[in-house]
Design a protein around this motif. Structure first.
Motif, PDB file in Angstrom:
ATOM      1  N   LEU A  67      36.755  39.116  37.809  1.00 60.04           N
ATOM      2  CA  LEU A  67      37.576  39.523  36.523  1.00 60.04           C
ATOM      3  C   LEU A  67      38.961  39.327  36.641  1.00 60.04           C
ATOM      4  CD1 LEU A  67      35.933  42.991  35.116  1.00 60.04           C
ATOM      5  CD2 LEU A  67      35.793  40.673  34.079  1.00 60.04           C
ATOM      6  N   THR A  68      39.602  39.428  37.816  1.00 61.59           N
ATOM      7  CA  THR A  68      41.029  39.518  37.889  1.00 61.59           C
ATOM      8  C   THR A  68      41.587  38.536  39.092  1.00 61.59           C
ATOM      9  OG1 THR A  68      41.075  41.292  39.531  1.00 61.59           O
ATOM     10  CG2 THR A  68      41.348  41.853  37.011  1.00 61.59           C
ATOM     11  N   SER A  69      40.828  37.551  39.422  1.00 62.21           N
ATOM     12  CA  SER A  69      41.120  36.590  40.456  1.00 62.21           C
ATOM     13  C   SER A  69      40.625  35.229  39.843  1.00 62.21           C
ATOM     14  CB  SER A  69      40.597  36.761  41.683  1.00 62.21           C
ATOM     15  OG  SER A  69      40.438  35.591  42.565  1.00 62.21           O
ATOM     16  N   PRO A  70      41.606  34.094  39.438  1.00 56.70           N
ATOM     17  CA  PRO A  70      41.172  32.918  39.040  1.00 56.70           C
ATOM     18  C   PRO A  70      40.248  32.261  40.336  1.00 56.70           C
ATOM     19  CG  PRO A  70      43.356  33.083  38.377  1.00 56.70           C
ATOM     20  CD  PRO A  70      43.209  34.547  39.240  1.00 56.70           C
ATOM     21  N   TYR A  71      40.600  32.660  41.387  1.00 54.88           N
ATOM     22  CA  TYR A  71      39.927  31.862  42.552  1.00 54.88           C
ATOM     23  C   TYR A  71      38.643  32.377  42.663  1.00 54.88           C
ATOM     24  CZ  TYR A  71      39.189  29.738  47.157  1.00 54.88           C
ATOM     25  OH  TYR A  71      38.564  29.008  48.140  1.00 54.88           O
ATOM     26  N   VAL A  72      38.488  33.706  42.474  1.00 51.85           N
ATOM     27  CA  VAL A  72      37.074  34.112  42.591  1.00 51.85           C
ATOM     28  C   VAL A  72      36.271  33.782  41.353  1.00 51.85           C
ATOM     29  CG1 VAL A  72      35.632  36.474  42.675  1.00 51.85           C
ATOM     30  CG2 VAL A  72      37.604  36.120  44.021  1.00 51.85           C
ATOM     31  N   ASN A  73      36.943  33.730  40.270  1.00 52.96           N
ATOM     32  CA  ASN A  73      36.150  33.419  39.052  1.00 52.96           C
ATOM     33  C   ASN A  73      35.658  32.059  38.750  1.00 52.96           C
ATOM     34  OD1 ASN A  73      35.304  33.665  36.465  1.00 52.96           O
ATOM     35  ND2 ASN A  73      37.279  32.690  35.486  1.00 52.96           N
ATOM     36  N   ALA A 104      39.841  21.676  48.284  1.00 54.09           N
ATOM     37  CA  ALA A 104      40.821  21.123  47.750  1.00 54.09           C
ATOM     38  C   ALA A 104      41.786  21.859  47.018  1.00 54.09           C
ATOM     39  CB  ALA A 104      40.192  20.018  46.517  1.00 54.09           C
ATOM     40  N   ILE A 105      41.466  23.151  46.824  1.00 47.31           N
ATOM     41  CA  ILE A 105      42.290  24.232  46.143  1.00 47.31           C
ATOM     42  C   ILE A 105      42.669  25.576  46.950  1.00 47.31           C
ATOM     43  CG2 ILE A 105      42.855  25.392  43.980  1.00 47.31           C
ATOM     44  CD1 ILE A 105      41.189  23.366  42.596  1.00 47.31           C
ATOM     45  N   PRO A 106      43.818  25.819  47.422  1.00 45.05           N
ATOM     46  CA  PRO A 106      44.057  26.857  48.240  1.00 45.05           C
ATOM     47  C   PRO A 106      44.007  28.086  47.140  1.00 45.05           C
ATOM     48  CG  PRO A 106      45.730  25.106  48.701  1.00 45.05           C
ATOM     49  CD  PRO A 106      44.990  24.725  47.474  1.00 45.05           C
ATOM     50  N   ARG A 107      43.498  29.228  47.747  1.00 43.58           N
ATOM     51  CA  ARG A 107      43.616  30.567  47.066  1.00 43.58           C
ATOM     52  C   ARG A 107      44.863  31.011  46.477  1.00 43.58           C
ATOM     53  NH1 ARG A 107      39.777  35.521  47.639  1.00 43.58           N
ATOM     54  NH2 ARG A 107      40.538  36.679  46.194  1.00 43.58           N
ATOM     55  N   ARG A 108      45.901  30.711  47.262  1.00 41.81           N
ATOM     56  CA  ARG A 108      47.458  31.256  47.284  1.00 41.81           C
ATOM     57  C   ARG A 108      47.972  30.617  45.969  1.00 41.81           C
ATOM     58  NH1 ARG A 108      47.628  27.716  51.536  1.00 41.81           N
ATOM     59  NH2 ARG A 108      49.143  25.876  51.469  1.00 41.81           N
ATOM     60  N   HIS A 109      47.436  29.282  45.628  1.00 41.35           N
ATOM     61  CA  HIS A 109      48.033  28.612  44.440  1.00 41.35           C
ATOM     62  C   HIS A 109      47.305  29.287  43.138  1.00 41.35           C
ATOM     63  CE1 HIS A 109      48.726  24.532  46.902  1.00 41.35           C
ATOM     64  NE2 HIS A 109      49.740  25.667  47.184  1.00 41.35           N
ATOM     65  N   LEU A 110      46.452  29.754  43.035  1.00 40.76           N
ATOM     66  CA  LEU A 110      46.031  30.325  41.901  1.00 40.76           C
ATOM     67  C   LEU A 110      45.938  31.806  41.589  1.00 40.76           C
ATOM     68  CD1 LEU A 110      42.127  28.611  41.736  1.00 40.76           C
ATOM     69  CD2 LEU A 110      44.671  27.583  40.971  1.00 40.76           C
ATOM     70  N   ASP A 111      45.912  32.754  42.708  1.00 38.56           N
ATOM     71  CA  ASP A 111      45.751  34.118  42.629  1.00 38.56           C
ATOM     72  C   ASP A 111      47.074  34.949  42.345  1.00 38.56           C
ATOM     73  OD1 ASP A 111      43.321  34.085  42.458  1.00 38.56           O
ATOM     74  OD2 ASP A 111      42.843  35.165  44.183  1.00 38.56           O
ATOM     75  N   ARG A 112      48.238  34.368  42.306  1.00 36.25           N
ATOM     76  CA  ARG A 112      49.607  34.825  41.811  1.00 36.25           C
ATOM     77  C   ARG A 112      49.574  34.638  40.337  1.00 36.25           C
ATOM     78  NH1 ARG A 112      53.327  36.924  44.954  1.00 36.25           N
ATOM     79  NH2 ARG A 112      55.364  37.292  44.258  1.00 36.25           N
ATOM     80  N   ASN A 239      31.499  41.040  41.129  1.00 34.32           N
ATOM     81  CA  ASN A 239      31.548  41.725  39.887  1.00 34.32           C
ATOM     82  C   ASN A 239      32.428  42.899  39.990  1.00 34.32           C
ATOM     83  OD1 ASN A 239      30.080  40.298  37.566  1.00 34.32           O
ATOM     84  ND2 ASN A 239      28.031  40.782  38.979  1.00 34.32           N
ATOM     85  N   ALA A 240      32.836  43.586  38.912  1.00 31.30           N
ATOM     86  CA  ALA A 240      33.630  44.767  38.978  1.00 31.30           C
ATOM     87  C   ALA A 240      32.930  45.787  39.707  1.00 31.30           C
ATOM     88  CB  ALA A 240      34.120  44.981  37.629  1.00 31.30           C
ATOM     89  N   HIS A 241      33.684  46.721  40.581  1.00 27.85           N
ATOM     90  CA  HIS A 241      33.043  47.677  41.227  1.00 27.85           C
ATOM     91  C   HIS A 241      33.435  48.855  40.352  1.00 27.85           C
ATOM     92  CE1 HIS A 241      31.961  45.832  45.455  1.00 27.85           C
ATOM     93  NE2 HIS A 241      31.943  44.918  44.423  1.00 27.85           N
ATOM     94  N   PHE A 242      33.096  48.918  39.335  1.00 24.58           N
ATOM     95  CA  PHE A 242      33.357  50.347  38.675  1.00 24.58           C
ATOM     96  C   PHE A 242      32.949  51.621  39.215  1.00 24.58           C
ATOM     97  CE2 PHE A 242      32.375  47.523  34.649  1.00 24.58           C
ATOM     98  CZ  PHE A 242      33.961  47.190  34.412  1.00 24.58           C
ATOM     99  N   THR A 243      34.105  52.415  39.481  1.00 24.47           N
ATOM    100  CA  THR A 243      33.964  53.563  40.383  1.00 24.47           C
ATOM    101  C   THR A 243      33.601  54.929  39.140  1.00 24.47           C
ATOM    102  OG1 THR A 243      35.988  54.583  39.596  1.00 24.47           O
ATOM    103  CG2 THR A 243      35.869  53.133  41.422  1.00 24.47           C
ATOM    104  N   PRO A 244      33.230  56.160  39.854  1.00 25.04           N
ATOM    105  CA  PRO A 244      32.732  57.296  38.960  1.00 25.04           C
ATOM    106  C   PRO A 244      33.915  57.566  37.772  1.00 25.04           C
ATOM    107  CG  PRO A 244      31.992  57.869  41.213  1.00 25.04           C
ATOM    108  CD  PRO A 244      32.834  56.491  41.270  1.00 25.04           C
TER     109      PRO A 244
END
Length: 373
Positions: A67-73, A104-112, A239-244
């Motif tokens: 949901l909140t990381s372009p690299y993960v998504n 080809a795409i480093p994570r540091r280029h996407l996740d900021r 996926n999102a780890h929704f907490t209690p």
């Protein structure tokens, strides 16, 4: 000139009745970590001519969630999906392709990145800013976050086409995100056979279907277990780890409607939804996979959302995935885009974003269509 204000915790809040206040106000106060365990983000609000949109700030290594990381998504989560494809040749072809993109795409280029119009759910309200408003907000974000890229969530095809015009002042670029499915009741039109069968299942479960409104410990625990069984155990730990605390907030605040179905003496299915404009948006689901198949719980739950949308005169947004299932029940596909702002970044980061955009715009729609996602 559009008016833009960026609001943080402690700033004067928008009215309590606004959807942004009700759905993401607790994130603004406390951040995401207490509610989504695999993230740690600041959440701000952007007020653009009275429209209030959530901003989720990822400072580069704040997320292990699609949901909140372009690299993960776009890369890691896509790889998880590819592993689930049954046809061996297709599976290995997709995995090889995704791994080449990863190299080809480093994570540091996407996740900021700063997400705009991100409600920390898989599907939020549609982006409704005009081109001048997009340009004004982008300018304000560049002044506030000069080292971050920007991702505007849930843009329509019309908005994507508008920003891609050469004379657009926003300097944004559109990227294919996914295929979504929407449904609207059409009076006088005979519904498909599958729709009618599901409505029969819903009638059978109706005596045991209820809206959940109290955050009792047993209810919170059960909702969390059903969510984990589906999203994390069956699909992906990304996926999102929704907490209690997330489930407690959902039940207490009421903006997210939570419905449950009891079978065999206990709660074994839940579905959530919320209203945004002229849409009823289906959201987080959880169920016991074996009992859901046995009793048709997922089918009954979708039918329940369709009935709610019909009664309220709204279009039902069923998000993405299970494309064949949704089409057979009368849903129509709709392409969702994200808008990317990266022209202000150093050239290496610009290159990574441009490469990602080119790949997904060329390949993404064909994969979604071929695999009926």
């Amino acid at each position: 000139m559009p008016s833009v204000r960026i609001l943080e915790a402690g700033d004067p809040r928008p009215g309590p009745g606004l959807l942004a206040t009700r759905l993401v106000g607790h994130y603004v106060e406390h951040g995401t970590a207490p509610y989504l365990a695999n993230t740690r983000h600041r959440v701000l609000l952007a007020d653009v001519d009275g429209q209030v949109l959530p901003l989720v700030v990822n400072d580069g290594d704040d997320s292990r969630c699609y949901l909140t990381s372009p690299y993960v998504n776009y890369i890691s989560y896509a790889e998880d999906f590819a592993r689930s494809v049954k046809e061996r040749a297709v599976r290995w072809g997709l995995l090889a392709f995704i791994r080449a993109v990863r190299a080809a795409i480093p994570r540091r280029h996407l996740d900021r990145v700063v997400y705009v119009n991100h409600w920390l759910l898989a599907t939020g309200p549609e982006l409704a800013l005009s081109t001048p408003q997009l340009a004004a907000l982008t300018e304000a974000l560049q002044a506030r976050f000069p080292e971050h890229a920007f991702v505007f969530k849930r843009a329509s095809a019309a908005t994507a086409e508008e920003v891609e015009r050469g004379d657009s002042p926003s300097r944004l670029h559109a990227i294919f995100n996914r295929q979504m499915y929407r449904w609207r009741h059409e009076p006088g039109l005979k519904p498909p056979r599958e729709f009618r069968q599901d409505r029969g299942l819903l009638q059978r479960h109706q005596p045991h279907l209820r809206r959940l409104t109290t955050a009792e410990p047993d209810t919170v625990s059960r909702l969390g277990a059903l969510y984990r069984a589906l999203y994390l155990d069956k699909y992906s730990e990304l996926n999102a780890h929704f907490t209690p605390a997330w489930f407690e907030a959902a039940l207490q605040q009421g903006a997210l409607e939570v419905y449950g179905i009891d079978v065999e003496g206990g709660l074994h299915y839940f579905v959530t939804c919320f209203e945004a404009g002229d849409e009823l948006i289906g959201s987080v689901v959880g169920h016991d996979p074996a009992l859901s198949r046995k009793h048709g719980l997922y089918r009954a739950g979708v039918s329940h959302l369709m009935r709610l949308a019909e009664e309220r005169g709204l279009t039902l947004n069923l998000s993405s995935g299970s494309g064949e299932f949704k089409r057979k029940r009368g849903c129509t596909p709709w392409t969702e885009y994200e808008l990317l702002g990266f022209e202000h970044l150093p050239w290496r980061a610009r290159h990574s974003w441009s490469l990602l955009r080119g790949i997904y715009n060329a390949v993404g729609p064909r994969v979604f269509t071929a695999l009926s996602i």
